[in-house]
Design a protein around this motif. Structure first.
Motif, PDB file in Angstrom:
ATOM      1  N   PRO A  27      36.612  36.216  44.221  1.00 46.07           N
ATOM      2  CA  PRO A  27      36.012  37.514  44.547  1.00 46.07           C
ATOM      3  C   PRO A  27      34.879  37.819  43.564  1.00 46.07           C
ATOM      4  O   PRO A  27      34.932  37.405  42.402  1.00 46.07           O
ATOM      5  N   PRO A  28      33.856  38.516  44.012  1.00 47.78           N
ATOM      6  CA  PRO A  28      32.787  38.859  43.076  1.00 47.78           C
ATOM      7  C   PRO A  28      33.288  39.828  42.013  1.00 47.78           C
ATOM      8  O   PRO A  28      34.109  40.702  42.295  1.00 47.78           O
ATOM      9  N   LYS A  29      32.809  39.660  40.788  1.00 51.99           N
ATOM     10  CA  LYS A  29      33.112  40.622  39.721  1.00 51.99           C
ATOM     11  C   LYS A  29      32.334  41.906  39.968  1.00 51.99           C
ATOM     12  O   LYS A  29      32.807  42.987  39.671  1.00 51.99           O
ATOM     13  N   THR A  30      31.123  41.748  40.506  1.00 48.16           N
ATOM     14  CA  THR A  30      30.297  42.903  40.850  1.00 48.16           C
ATOM     15  C   THR A  30      30.721  43.374  42.232  1.00 48.16           C
ATOM     16  O   THR A  30      30.380  42.752  43.231  1.00 48.16           O
ATOM     17  N   GLY A  35      27.168  41.575  53.123  1.00 46.05           N
ATOM     18  CA  GLY A  35      25.985  41.837  52.288  1.00 46.05           C
ATOM     19  C   GLY A  35      26.368  42.225  50.878  1.00 46.05           C
ATOM     20  O   GLY A  35      25.796  41.736  49.896  1.00 46.05           O
ATOM     21  N   THR A  36      27.365  43.095  50.767  1.00 44.97           N
ATOM     22  CA  THR A  36      27.833  43.534  49.449  1.00 44.97           C
ATOM     23  C   THR A  36      28.469  42.380  48.688  1.00 44.97           C
ATOM     24  O   THR A  36      28.234  42.203  47.491  1.00 44.97           O
ATOM     25  N   ASP A  81      26.632  38.293  39.879  1.00 48.47           N
ATOM     26  CA  ASP A  81      27.488  37.639  38.886  1.00 48.47           C
ATOM     27  C   ASP A  81      26.778  36.416  38.295  1.00 48.47           C
ATOM     28  O   ASP A  81      26.797  36.202  37.076  1.00 48.47           O
ATOM     29  N   HIS A  82      26.141  35.628  39.159  1.00 46.02           N
ATOM     30  CA  HIS A  82      25.438  34.431  38.683  1.00 46.02           C
ATOM     31  C   HIS A  82      24.243  34.812  37.796  1.00 46.02           C
ATOM     32  O   HIS A  82      24.019  34.186  36.759  1.00 46.02           O
TER      33      HIS A  82
END
Length: 151
Positions: A13-16, A96-97, A105-106
């Motif tokens: 999952p994205p951290k952001t 999109g989010t 994150d990258h």
């Protein structure tokens, strides 16, 4: 019978989780200024629902296959001097989010303070139903597709 996992479950999952955003008016101003590909890039992450048109100049990179390509995309955008990577899907509340979060994150992992990963508020649905100024900037516009959303 096992329940099917969502497409994104195979990736971290994205951290952001709440990436920055730009309004459609801000993006329209950027398009009118003609800085696409120099200052910013638009990325449409729709796959199965990629219909009705797309914001002028956007590239289509479906969210379902995006995650493994993020390091390469980052390097391409960095080498091109892109400062704003603008992501959208139908509404910019799901794919999109998630895409903007992964990419942000990258960017953070690289220590990059110049590039931003943001979402287009309202996604393509908000863009296509916001009036003629926005419709003028849709490639492949299909009025019938968007008319059904407004009724």
């Amino acid at each position: 019978m096992a329940s099917e996992q969502p497409w994104h479950a195979i990736f971290p999952p994205p951290k952001t989780t709440e990436p920055a955003s730009l309004s459609r008016e801000e993006v329209l101003d950027k398009l009118r200024a003609g800085s696409i590909g120099r200052d910013f890039i638009l990325i449409d992450v729709r796959r199965n629902d990629y219909e009705g048109g797309t914001v002028r100049g956007a590239i289509n990179l479906p969210a379902q296959t995006l995650y493994p390509t993020i390091p390469t995309l980052y390097q391409l955008f960095k080498n091109a001097g892109v400062r704003h990577v603008i992501w959208y899907c139908g509404s910019s509340r799901g794919r999109g989010t998630r895409a903007a979060g992964w990419f942000n994150d990258h960017i953070q992992d690289q220590g990059d303070k110049q590039m931003q990963s943001v979402i287009l508020l309202g996604g393509i649905k908000g863009w296509a139903t916001a009036g003629e100024d926005f419709v003028e900037f849709i490639d492949g516009y299909v009025p019938e597709h968007w008319a059904q959303l407004q009724s």
